[in-house]
Design a protein around this motif. Structure first.
Motif, mmCIF file in Angstrom:
data_model
loop_
_atom_site.group_PDB
_atom_site.id
_atom_site.type_symbol
_atom_site.label_atom_id
_atom_site.label_comp_id
_atom_site.label_asym_id
_atom_site.label_seq_id
_atom_site.Cartn_x
_atom_site.Cartn_y
_atom_site.Cartn_z
ATOM 1 N N ARG A 30 -9.388 -9.559 -7.758
ATOM 2 C CA ARG A 30 -8.988 -9.256 -9.136
ATOM 3 C C ARG A 30 -8.131 -10.368 -9.732
ATOM 4 O O ARG A 30 -7.710 -10.295 -10.885
ATOM 5 N N ASN A 31 -7.843 -11.389 -8.929
ATOM 6 C CA ASN A 31 -7.008 -12.522 -9.338
ATOM 7 C C ASN A 31 -5.622 -12.072 -9.819
ATOM 8 O O ASN A 31 -5.030 -12.662 -10.711
ATOM 9 N N ASN A 32 -5.103 -11.016 -9.190
ATOM 10 C CA ASN A 32 -3.771 -10.516 -9.509
ATOM 11 C C ASN A 32 -2.782 -11.171 -8.546
ATOM 12 O O ASN A 32 -2.393 -10.601 -7.533
ATOM 13 N N ILE A 33 -2.376 -12.388 -8.907
ATOM 14 C CA ILE A 33 -1.547 -13.181 -8.000
ATOM 15 C C ILE A 33 -0.161 -12.567 -7.837
ATOM 16 O O ILE A 33 0.406 -12.559 -6.738
ATOM 17 N N GLU A 34 0.389 -12.007 -8.906
ATOM 18 C CA GLU A 34 1.729 -11.429 -8.836
ATOM 19 C C GLU A 34 1.790 -10.303 -7.806
ATOM 20 O O GLU A 34 2.686 -10.268 -6.953
ATOM 21 N N LEU A 35 0.820 -9.392 -7.863
ATOM 22 C CA LEU A 35 0.817 -8.274 -6.924
ATOM 23 C C LEU A 35 0.391 -8.725 -5.528
ATOM 24 O O LEU A 35 0.862 -8.190 -4.519
ATOM 25 N N PHE A 36 -0.475 -9.730 -5.462
ATOM 26 C CA PHE A 36 -0.853 -10.310 -4.179
ATOM 27 C C PHE A 36 0.379 -10.803 -3.439
ATOM 28 O O PHE A 36 0.566 -10.537 -2.246
ATOM 29 N N ARG A 37 1.254 -11.489 -4.151
ATOM 30 C CA ARG A 37 2.479 -11.998 -3.521
ATOM 31 C C ARG A 37 3.386 -10.868 -3.056
ATOM 32 O O ARG A 37 4.048 -10.970 -2.014
ATOM 33 N N LYS A 38 3.402 -9.765 -3.798
ATOM 34 C CA LYS A 38 4.232 -8.625 -3.392
ATOM 35 C C LYS A 38 3.697 -7.976 -2.119
ATOM 36 O O LYS A 38 4.482 -7.530 -1.269
ATOM 37 N N VAL A 39 2.374 -7.911 -1.995
ATOM 38 C CA VAL A 39 1.784 -7.374 -0.764
ATOM 39 C C VAL A 39 2.122 -8.275 0.422
ATOM 40 O O VAL A 39 2.469 -7.801 1.507
ATOM 41 N N ILE A 40 2.047 -9.590 0.213
ATOM 42 C CA ILE A 40 2.382 -10.533 1.287
ATOM 43 C C ILE A 40 3.849 -10.409 1.668
ATOM 44 O O ILE A 40 4.207 -10.403 2.855
ATOM 45 N N GLU A 41 4.705 -10.268 0.681
ATOM 46 C CA GLU A 41 6.139 -10.100 0.954
ATOM 47 C C GLU A 41 6.393 -8.823 1.746
ATOM 48 O O GLU A 41 7.180 -8.815 2.697
ATOM 49 N N TYR A 42 5.717 -7.741 1.343
ATOM 50 C CA TYR A 42 5.865 -6.476 2.067
ATOM 51 C C TYR A 42 5.363 -6.636 3.504
ATOM 52 O O TYR A 42 6.013 -6.190 4.459
ATOM 53 N N SER A 43 4.221 -7.287 3.656
ATOM 54 C CA SER A 43 3.635 -7.484 4.990
ATOM 55 C C SER A 43 4.580 -8.260 5.894
ATOM 56 O O SER A 43 4.753 -7.905 7.071
ATOM 57 N N ASN A 44 5.190 -9.287 5.382
ATOM 58 C CA ASN A 44 6.065 -10.135 6.199
ATOM 59 C C ASN A 44 7.307 -9.414 6.706
ATOM 60 O O ASN A 44 7.980 -9.892 7.618
ATOM 61 N N ASN A 45 7.596 -8.252 6.126
ATOM 62 C CA ASN A 45 8.741 -7.458 6.567
ATOM 63 C C ASN A 45 8.345 -6.347 7.539
ATOM 64 O O ASN A 45 9.185 -5.533 7.934
ATOM 65 N N GLN A 46 7.043 -6.299 7.905
ATOM 66 C CA GLN A 46 6.569 -5.273 8.828
ATOM 67 C C GLN A 46 6.401 -5.856 10.231
ATOM 68 O O GLN A 46 6.248 -7.058 10.414
ATOM 69 N N ASN A 47 6.441 -4.974 11.224
ATOM 70 C CA ASN A 47 6.186 -5.418 12.594
ATOM 71 C C ASN A 47 4.732 -5.848 12.761
ATOM 72 O O ASN A 47 4.436 -6.840 13.415
ATOM 73 N N ASP A 48 3.821 -5.062 12.183
ATOM 74 C CA ASP A 48 2.397 -5.393 12.222
ATOM 75 C C ASP A 48 2.041 -6.048 10.890
ATOM 76 O O ASP A 48 1.733 -5.372 9.917
ATOM 77 N N LYS A 49 2.092 -7.366 10.849
ATOM 78 C CA LYS A 49 1.927 -8.093 9.587
ATOM 79 C C LYS A 49 0.596 -8.838 9.533
ATOM 80 O O LYS A 49 -0.031 -9.082 10.567
ATOM 81 N N ILE A 50 0.189 -9.188 8.317
ATOM 82 C CA ILE A 50 -1.040 -9.971 8.167
ATOM 83 C C ILE A 50 -0.850 -11.318 8.865
ATOM 84 O O ILE A 50 0.158 -11.997 8.642
ATOM 85 N N PRO A 51 -1.788 -11.745 9.708
ATOM 86 C CA PRO A 51 -1.653 -13.041 10.395
ATOM 87 C C PRO A 51 -1.506 -14.189 9.394
ATOM 88 O O PRO A 51 -2.091 -14.178 8.309
#
Length: 564
Positions: A421-442
Motif C-alpha cells: 500500500r506504500n504506507n511508509i509511515e505505518l510500515f515504520r511503526k510496525v518495524i519499531e513495534y517488531s524491534n521491541n518484541q522477543n520474536d522480531k522480524i529478521p
C-alpha cells in the motif's frame, strides 16, 4: 520365629506380585517380524536396540509386560537402529513414544513400517474414549465419548465442543476438528500449519431414548415453556452434570460449543434462553420450524445474540429448511445484521447435511482464532495503533483459553501489506513495534521490505544494525543475498566504504562463510578502486584457504589479482 519370618516373606511375595505391570502390545506389518523394545530406563534396555524382545502371541501380534517408571520413552526395533519401527506415517516426525503416567494397564501400538523397508499402509488415528456415568437427572447410566487433543497438556486450557446425537454426528465433527486443528510438522521440522482452529476437547453425547430426550415442542398455545419433559431433563443433564464433570476432569477454558441436528438442532437453539447457559457457540442443523411462536422467538433472538450461532440447512431437506430460508431472506433484506450469526445452505438432504456442514460450522465458531483478516481495514482507520491491534488480537484468543503472542511471521505479513500500500509511515511503526518484541522480524527481511517501498531511511538503519550484528542468520543472508546489499550501497547510496565495512564485519565474525566474505572484501576494494592495498591480504587468505564454493573459483581470484 520361623512362622513370623514365613508370614513376612509371603506378604512381601504377595505385594511384589500384586504390583500392576504395564502391558505393551504391538501389531506388526509382517508375520515374521521379531520386535524389540528399547527406551530410557533399565527395564526398557537403556536404549540398547536388541536387549528386550517382545513375545509372539499371534501371527501379527507381539506383547510384553514391564514394570515401568514414568515418564517412559521408548521405540521399537527388529534388533538394531537400522531396523527401527515407525508407528507414524513415513512423512511425519519420528518422535519417541511416551507414557507419562500409569493411566492404563495396556498400551497398544501399530508398526506401520520399518526403517529398512517402505511403508505400504497409511494410518490416521481418530480413536476416542467411551465412558459411562450414572446421571441423577435421568436416574440411569449415560454414555459419552471423549476425544482429547493428540498433544493434550494438563498445563493448558482447551475449548470443548459437545456433540449431541453422537451416533451420527460425532464422526463428522471429530474428523473435521482433528484435521482443522492439527499441527502438522514434517520430518524436517517445518510446521505446515493446519491449525486453523485451536486444539479442542470433543465430547459426544449418546442418547438412551432419543425420542423422549429430544422431541421438540411445537404447541405453545397453553404453555410457553420451551421443552417437553424429556428434553428438559437433557438440558438439565448438560447444564448441571455433564459440563461441570468435563470441567472438573480436564483442563477446559469453559469456551463451550454445542452441536445438534434435527431434533437436537431444535434443542440447542433453545439453550441460550436459559440464564445459566454454559454454551457460547451453537451449531443447529436442519431445524424444524412448524411453530410461528418459535420462529418469531428465534428471529428476535438472532438479531442481537451474543452467542455465535451457526444455522445450516439442506436445500433438499423439505420441512427442515424453512427456518434457514426465512433467516437468509431477512439477512438479505437487512432485517437482521449480526456478525455472530451465520446461516448457510447446502445442496443436500436431511441425512447428508451434517457431513456437508461440519467444516463450515466449526470454522465459523472459531473464526477469530489467529485471524488477521481485518488488518487491512483496521490499519486504514485514522486512529490505528499497531500495539493496540496486537493486544486486541491476544485478548480475542484468550476467549479460547489460549495465550498467543503475535509472531515475527505475523508482523512480517503486516509490514508486507503496508509496503504494497506504500504506507511508509505505518510500515515504520510496525518495524519499531517488531524491534521491541522477543520474536522480531529478521533484519534481512526488514531490509528487503524497505527496498521494496524505497524507504531508504529504514534501509540505512538496517545496514547499521547488520554491520554490528552477531546473529548467525544475518551472516548467512548477507552471504546468500550479497547482490541485494551491494546494489543498494553501490548503485543507490554510492558508498563502497559502507559496503566494505559491512562485509568486513562479516569476515571478522563469521567462521562458516569467512572464505566467501574474504573474496567479497577483495572484490569491493579492487572494483571500487578504494583502499586497494588492503585487498592483498584478503586475496592471500582466499588462496591459502580455498575450497570449492558457490561464490568464486580460482580463475576469479586470478582475474581480481590482475585488476590490482
Amino acid at each position: 520365629m520361623k512362622l513370623l519370618i514365613s508370614s513376612i516373606l509371603v506378604l512381601i511375595t504377595f505385594s511384589s506380585f500384586s504390583q500392576e505391570l504395564s502391558k505393551i502390545k504391538v501389531t506388526v506389518p509382517n508375520k515374521t517380524d521379531e520386535v524389540f523394545i528399547t527406551g530410557n530406563q533399565e527395564n526398557l534396555g537403556n536404549w540398547k536396540p536388541d536387549k528386550i524382545k517382545l513375545n509372539r502371541v499371534s501371527e501379527f501380534e507381539r506383547e510384553i509386560s514391564l514394570d515401568l517408571s514414568y515418564p517412559s520413552e521408548f521405540k521399537f526395533t527388529r534388533g538394531s537402529w537400522e531396523t527401527e519401527g515407525y508407528t507414524s506415517n513415513y512423512w511425519e516426525v519420528k518422535s519417541n513414544l511416551k507414557i507419562t503416567g500409569n493411566t492404563s494397564t495396556i498400551y497398544s501400538y501399530k508398526i506401520l513400517s520399518w526403517k529398512d523397508s517402505k511403508q505400504d499402509v497409511g494410518s490416521f488415528n481418530f480413536d476416542f474414549k467411551i465412558t459411562n456415568n450414572f446421571s441423577p437427572t435421568f436416574n440411569e447410566t449415560r454414555t459419552i465419548g471423549i476425544k482429547l487433543p493428540n498433544n493434550y497438556n494438563p498445563l493448558k486450557k482447551y475449548p470443548v465442543v459437545y456433540v449431541l446425537d453422537a451416533n451420527t454426528l460425532l464422526k463428522p465433527f471429530l474428523l473435521s476438528i482433528e484435521l482443522l486443528s492439527e499441527k502438522f510438522i514434517g520430518e524436517s521440522g517445518t510446521d505446515y500449519g493446519r491449525d486453523n482452529i485451536p486444539e479442542i476437547i470433543i465430547v459426544g453425547v449418546f442418547h438412551n431414548n432419543r425420542g423422549y430426550e429430544t422431541e421438540p415442542k411445537f404447541d405453545y398455545s397453553t404453555d410457553k415453556s420451551l421443552y417437553l419433559k424429556g428434553s428438559e431433563k437433557l438440558k438439565n443433564y448438560l447444564f448441571n452434570e455433564l459440563v461441570p464433570m468435563i470441567n472438573s476432569q480436564y483442563q477446559t477454558s469453559e469456551h463451550n460449543s454445542i452441536v445438534g441436528h434435527s431434533n437436537t438442532g431444535h434443542l440447542v437453539l433453545n439453550l441460550p434462553f436459559f440464564n445459566n447457559n454454559p454454551f457460547k457457540n451453537i451449531v443447529a442443523l436442519s431445524v424444524n420450524s412448524e411453530s410461528e411462536y418459535f420462529k418469531n422467538m428465534i428471529f428476535d433472538y438472532v438479531k442481537t445474540s451474543k452467542e455465535n450461532v451457526f444455522l445450516g440447512y439442506g436445500t433438499l431437506d423439505d420441512g427442515f429448511n424453512e427456518l434457514g430460508e426465512k433467516l437468509n431472506d431477512k439477512i438479505k433484506n437487512n432485517e437482521i445484521s449480526n456478525s455472530n450469526l451465520k446461516v448457510e445452505s447446502f445442496e443436500g438432504s436431511h441425512n447428508q447435511l451434517p457431513a456437508l456442514a461440519t467444516s463450515s460450522s466449526v470454522k465459523f465458531l472459531f473464526r477469530h482464532y489467529k485471524n488477521f483478516t481485518n488488518f487491512n481495514y483496521k490499519s486504514s482507520l485514522p486512529d490505528f495503533s499497531i500495539s493496540k491491534y496486537c493486544e486486541e488480537y491476544k485478548e480475542e484468543n484468550k476467549k479460547y483459553g489460549l495465550s498467543i503472542d503475535v509472531s515475527s511471521s505475523d508482523l512480517f505479513n503486516f509490514a508486507e501489506k503496508l509496503v504494497k500500500r506504500n504506507n511508509i509511515e505505518l510500515f515504520r511503526k510496525v518495524i519499531e513495534y517488531s524491534n521491541n518484541q522477543n520474536d522480531k522480524i529478521p533484519n534481512h527481511l526488514i531490509f528487503w521490505l524497505s527496498l521494496q517501498c524505497k524507504d531508504y531511511e529504514t534501509s540505512d538503519k538496517m545496514i547499521e544494525i547488520i554491520s554490528k550484528t552477531e546473529i548467525e542468520e544475518d551472516y548467512y543472508h548477507l552471504y546468500a543475498d550479497f547482490p541485494l546489499y551491494s546494489n543498494y550501497l553501490l548503485q543507490v547510496k554510492k558508498s563502497p566504504d559502507t559496503l566494505f565495512r559491512l562485509i568486513n564485519h562479516m569476515y571478522e565474525n563469521s567462521e562458516e562463510y569467512k572464505l566467501e566474505f574474504s573474496y567479497y572484501c577483495a572484490k569491493v576494494l579492487i572494483e571500487s578502486n578504494t583502499q586497494k592495498s588492503k585487498s592483498k591480504s584478503f586475496l592471500q587468505f582466499c588462496r591459502k584457504n580455498f575450497k570449492e564454493n558457490r561464490i568464486f573459483k580460482l580463475e576469479d581470484l586470478d582475474m581480481l589479482s590482475t585488476k590490482r
